[in-house]
Design a protein around this motif. Structure first.
Motif, PDB file in Angstrom:
ATOM      1  N   TYR A   1       2.579  -2.952 -11.195  1.00  0.00           N
ATOM      2  CA  TYR A   1       2.139  -3.016  -9.802  1.00  0.00           C
ATOM      3  C   TYR A   1       0.919  -2.127  -9.512  1.00  0.00           C
ATOM      4  O   TYR A   1       0.583  -1.882  -8.368  1.00  0.00           O
ATOM      5  CB  TYR A   1       3.294  -2.631  -8.876  1.00  0.00           C
ATOM      6  CG  TYR A   1       4.351  -3.711  -8.797  1.00  0.00           C
ATOM      7  CD1 TYR A   1       4.194  -4.808  -7.957  1.00  0.00           C
ATOM      8  CD2 TYR A   1       5.492  -3.648  -9.604  1.00  0.00           C
ATOM      9  CE1 TYR A   1       5.158  -5.815  -7.911  1.00  0.00           C
ATOM     10  CE2 TYR A   1       6.454  -4.650  -9.557  1.00  0.00           C
ATOM     11  CZ  TYR A   1       6.278  -5.735  -8.712  1.00  0.00           C
ATOM     12  OH  TYR A   1       7.224  -6.733  -8.668  1.00  0.00           O
TER      13      TYR A   1
ATOM     14  N   ARG B   1       8.381  -8.116   2.311  1.00  0.00           N
ATOM     15  CA  ARG B   1       7.628  -7.725   1.122  1.00  0.00           C
ATOM     16  C   ARG B   1       7.306  -6.237   1.184  1.00  0.00           C
ATOM     17  O   ARG B   1       7.297  -5.635   2.256  1.00  0.00           O
ATOM     18  CB  ARG B   1       6.322  -8.523   1.031  1.00  0.00           C
ATOM     19  CG  ARG B   1       6.497 -10.025   0.967  1.00  0.00           C
ATOM     20  CD  ARG B   1       6.987 -10.509  -0.374  1.00  0.00           C
ATOM     21  NE  ARG B   1       6.146 -10.137  -1.477  1.00  0.00           N
ATOM     22  CZ  ARG B   1       6.246 -10.614  -2.715  1.00  0.00           C
ATOM     23  NH1 ARG B   1       7.177 -11.511  -2.986  1.00  0.00           N
ATOM     24  NH2 ARG B   1       5.447 -10.223  -3.664  1.00  0.00           N
ATOM     25  N   THR B   2       7.050  -5.645   0.031  1.00  0.00           N
ATOM     26  CA  THR B   2       6.729  -4.214  -0.026  1.00  0.00           C
ATOM     27  C   THR B   2       5.225  -3.986  -0.138  1.00  0.00           C
ATOM     28  O   THR B   2       4.486  -4.841  -0.631  1.00  0.00           O
ATOM     29  CB  THR B   2       7.401  -3.549  -1.237  1.00  0.00           C
ATOM     30  OG1 THR B   2       6.962  -4.215  -2.441  1.00  0.00           O
ATOM     31  CG2 THR B   2       8.909  -3.630  -1.131  1.00  0.00           C
ATOM     32  N   SER B   3       4.801  -2.814   0.319  1.00  0.00           N
ATOM     33  CA  SER B   3       3.488  -2.294  -0.027  1.00  0.00           C
ATOM     34  C   SER B   3       3.698  -1.552  -1.341  1.00  0.00           C
ATOM     35  O   SER B   3       4.611  -0.732  -1.453  1.00  0.00           O
ATOM     36  CB  SER B   3       2.987  -1.332   1.049  1.00  0.00           C
ATOM     37  OG  SER B   3       2.822  -2.010   2.273  1.00  0.00           O
ATOM     38  N   ASN B   4       2.893  -1.836  -2.334  1.00  0.00           N
ATOM     39  CA  ASN B   4       3.199  -1.352  -3.682  1.00  0.00           C
ATOM     40  C   ASN B   4       2.547   0.005  -3.957  1.00  0.00           C
ATOM     41  O   ASN B   4       1.470   0.100  -4.539  1.00  0.00           O
ATOM     42  CB  ASN B   4       2.755  -2.403  -4.698  1.00  0.00           C
ATOM     43  CG  ASN B   4       3.425  -3.739  -4.443  1.00  0.00           C
ATOM     44  OD1 ASN B   4       4.549  -3.781  -3.948  1.00  0.00           O
ATOM     45  ND2 ASN B   4       2.751  -4.829  -4.760  1.00  0.00           N
ATOM     46  N   ASN B   5       3.241   1.053  -3.535  1.00  0.00           N
ATOM     47  CA  ASN B   5       2.700   2.404  -3.668  1.00  0.00           C
ATOM     48  C   ASN B   5       3.547   3.338  -4.512  1.00  0.00           C
ATOM     49  O   ASN B   5       3.022   4.282  -5.107  1.00  0.00           O
ATOM     50  CB  ASN B   5       2.513   3.026  -2.280  1.00  0.00           C
ATOM     51  CG  ASN B   5       1.409   2.357  -1.497  1.00  0.00           C
ATOM     52  OD1 ASN B   5       0.308   2.187  -1.990  1.00  0.00           O
ATOM     53  ND2 ASN B   5       1.706   1.951  -0.267  1.00  0.00           N
TER      54      ASN B   5
ATOM     55  N   GLN C   1      11.747  -5.493  -0.205  1.00  0.00           N
ATOM     56  CA  GLN C   1      12.350  -4.218   0.129  1.00  0.00           C
ATOM     57  C   GLN C   1      13.824  -4.163  -0.272  1.00  0.00           C
ATOM     58  O   GLN C   1      14.583  -5.079   0.001  1.00  0.00           O
ATOM     59  CB  GLN C   1      12.221  -3.938   1.627  1.00  0.00           C
ATOM     60  CG  GLN C   1      10.775  -3.732   2.080  1.00  0.00           C
ATOM     61  CD  GLN C   1      10.668  -3.291   3.519  1.00  0.00           C
ATOM     62  OE1 GLN C   1      11.602  -2.726   4.078  1.00  0.00           O
ATOM     63  NE2 GLN C   1       9.514  -3.533   4.124  1.00  0.00           N
TER      64      GLN C   1
ATOM     65  N   TRP D   1      10.643   4.344   4.925  1.00  0.00           N
ATOM     66  CA  TRP D   1       9.303   4.470   4.327  1.00  0.00           C
ATOM     67  C   TRP D   1       9.353   4.123   2.843  1.00  0.00           C
ATOM     68  O   TRP D   1       8.535   3.349   2.341  1.00  0.00           O
ATOM     69  CB  TRP D   1       8.745   5.883   4.510  1.00  0.00           C
ATOM     70  CG  TRP D   1       7.354   6.008   3.946  1.00  0.00           C
ATOM     71  CD1 TRP D   1       6.180   5.782   4.588  1.00  0.00           C
ATOM     72  CD2 TRP D   1       7.003   6.340   2.581  1.00  0.00           C
ATOM     73  NE1 TRP D   1       5.115   5.956   3.729  1.00  0.00           N
ATOM     74  CE2 TRP D   1       5.583   6.294   2.486  1.00  0.00           C
ATOM     75  CE3 TRP D   1       7.736   6.668   1.440  1.00  0.00           C
ATOM     76  CZ2 TRP D   1       4.911   6.580   1.313  1.00  0.00           C
ATOM     77  CZ3 TRP D   1       7.050   6.938   0.265  1.00  0.00           C
ATOM     78  CH2 TRP D   1       5.655   6.885   0.207  1.00  0.00           C
TER      79      TRP D   1
ATOM     80  N   ASN E   1       7.654   0.813   0.681  1.00  0.00           N
ATOM     81  CA  ASN E   1       6.542   1.080  -0.238  1.00  0.00           C
ATOM     82  C   ASN E   1       6.909   0.965  -1.714  1.00  0.00           C
ATOM     83  O   ASN E   1       6.062   1.189  -2.572  1.00  0.00           O
ATOM     84  CB  ASN E   1       5.979   2.477   0.034  1.00  0.00           C
ATOM     85  CG  ASN E   1       5.099   2.510   1.268  1.00  0.00           C
ATOM     86  OD1 ASN E   1       3.920   2.177   1.215  1.00  0.00           O
ATOM     87  ND2 ASN E   1       5.683   2.892   2.398  1.00  0.00           N
TER      88      ASN E   1
ATOM     89  N   ARG F   1       1.104   8.010  -3.950  1.00  0.00           N
ATOM     90  CA  ARG F   1       1.300   6.873  -4.841  1.00  0.00           C
ATOM     91  C   ARG F   1       1.748   7.415  -6.190  1.00  0.00           C
ATOM     92  O   ARG F   1       1.283   8.454  -6.631  1.00  0.00           O
ATOM     93  CB  ARG F   1       0.011   6.046  -5.003  1.00  0.00           C
ATOM     94  CG  ARG F   1      -0.531   5.470  -3.700  1.00  0.00           C
ATOM     95  CD  ARG F   1      -1.651   4.459  -3.941  1.00  0.00           C
ATOM     96  NE  ARG F   1      -1.115   3.182  -4.408  1.00  0.00           N
ATOM     97  CZ  ARG F   1      -1.382   2.643  -5.591  1.00  0.00           C
ATOM     98  NH1 ARG F   1      -2.161   3.260  -6.446  1.00  0.00           N
ATOM     99  NH2 ARG F   1      -0.862   1.472  -5.925  1.00  0.00           N
TER     100      ARG F   1
END
Length: 374
Positions: free
Chosen positions: A146, A47-51, A101, A108, A112, A158
């Motif tokens: 998101y 899963r992604t970090s949503n930035n 992803q 990186w 993200n 971000r």
């Protein structure tokens, strides 16, 4: 020149295209073609970090549909795929799954970015317009979905980010999508404005930029910048330095039909960083100094290893007219110079690096200016 780790083909999406007719959710009733979407057991399971939402361009002029087919078939072998490809008159194909992803811009960025979008390239202006509206609205709607700011390439970590921003702030050597957008007359500022405000279904700006009141023109503050550079002939010695570029044998660094293994570059004003790609090592670290006697930090390259690619960036001092490095190369296997590179992505199709991987670089020309003199 070939984009490293970028997709080589593109495709047209079949089905109705998405535009942000309403901006409550930013997604109108759009149909996305899923014919070439990866199955649940394909692609990354992380899963992604949503930035960030990442904006790409494909770097080749080809049908968008071919890229989706290629990504679906070769995602694992090529190590490259994204969530969406836009092209062929404003259509969208999905390959990767949102929120997981993709493999499009380094570790990186991939970790993200819940959404990465490729824009297929076309010479047709009317087709580009449809593609561009869909591309902008998809980037914008994905960011809003998101909870990501719709600011493009801000200093914050971000927002909506171009692949160039990822290169400049994290990792990589790509400058898309700006070279391609510029070829159709879209500036970075216009792109940022359009993503921030979106388009209506007619393709008109929802919140167009007001025409500014003309201001008195201010004189430019352009400084003359001279670049000095030289190549080291493999197995022999450093060749004579060249200043800027010209015609004849004094107009370039290197020796025709010869192989070179080290390079140094220096400027009399501002600063420049550079690096080389060798057949033996791939891309080597960036160099910011120019000293033939310091083969670790003062030159790019490794003695005895063949250079087949060169990349550089010039930084203009604050308050001066913006200038950049324009450079081009030739190889031992080709009769003429390859396309001109510009370090800010303003020469469509030739903004990554000079050279042709696998072919020894035999001559190099560089000019620091505010326009292309070749």
């Amino acid at each position: 020149m070939t984009k490293l780790n970028k997709l080589k083909w593109v495709v047209a999406i079949a089905a109705a295209f998405f535009v942000g007719t309403t901006f409550t959710s930013e997604v109108s009733a759009a149909t996305i073609n899923n014919d070439y979407a990866l199955s649940s057991n394909q692609g990354s399971s992380l899963r992604t970090s949503n930035n960030v939402i990442i904006a790409h361009a494909t770097a080749v002029y080809a049908p968008a549909k071919n890229v989706a087919i290629y990504e679906n078939r070769e995602w694992y072998n090529a190590g490259a795929y994204v969530q969406y490809i836009v092209g062929d008159g404003g259509k969208i194909y999905r390959v990767g799954a949102e929120g997981y992803q993709a493999w499009g811009a380094g570790s990186w960025a991939n970790a993200n970015a819940p959404v990465q979008v490729e824009l297929a390239q076309t010479y047709d202006q009317s087709e580009f317009r449809k593609d561009y509206v869909t591309y902008v609205n998809l980037l914008r709607s994905s960011a809003i979905k998101y909870g990501i700011p719709t600011d493009v390439d801000s200093s914050a970590w971000r927002g909506v980010k171009s692949h160039l921003w990822i290169t400049n702030h994290v990792w990589g050597d790509h400058t898309d999508p700006y070279g391609y957008l510029a070829s159709h007359g879209v500036t970075k500022a216009q792109f940022a404005h359009d993503v921030k405000y979106g388009f209506s279904s007619s393709g008109n700006n929802v919140n167009p930029t007001p025409t500014p009141t003309p201001k008195p023109s201010t004189p430019t503050n352009k400084k003359a910048v001279h670049v000095t550079y030289a190549l080291h002939q493999k197995g022999k010695k450093w060749l004579n330095s060249v200043k800027d570029f010209g015609s004849g044998s004094n107009g370039f660094a290197g020796v025709p039909n010869s192989v070179h293994d080290m390079l140094y570059i220096k400027v009399n004003h501002g600063s420049i960083k550079y690096r080389v790609h060798t057949k033996e090592d791939g891309w080597l670290p960036w160099v910011k100094k120019a000293n033939k006697n310091d083969t670790v930090n003062g030159v790019a390259g490794i003695k005895g290893h063949t250079i087949d690619g060169v990349q550089m960036y010039y930084t203009t001092p604050k308050g001066e007219t913006y200038q950049q490095a324009y450079y081009r190369s030739q190889t031992t296997q080709r009769a003429n110079y390859l396309g001109t590179c510009a370090d800010n992505g303003s020469v469509s199709g030739y903004d990554l690096w000079a050279g042709m991987l696998g072919e020894p670089l035999d001559r190099l020309q560089i000019d620091i200016n505010d326009n292309n003199k070749y």
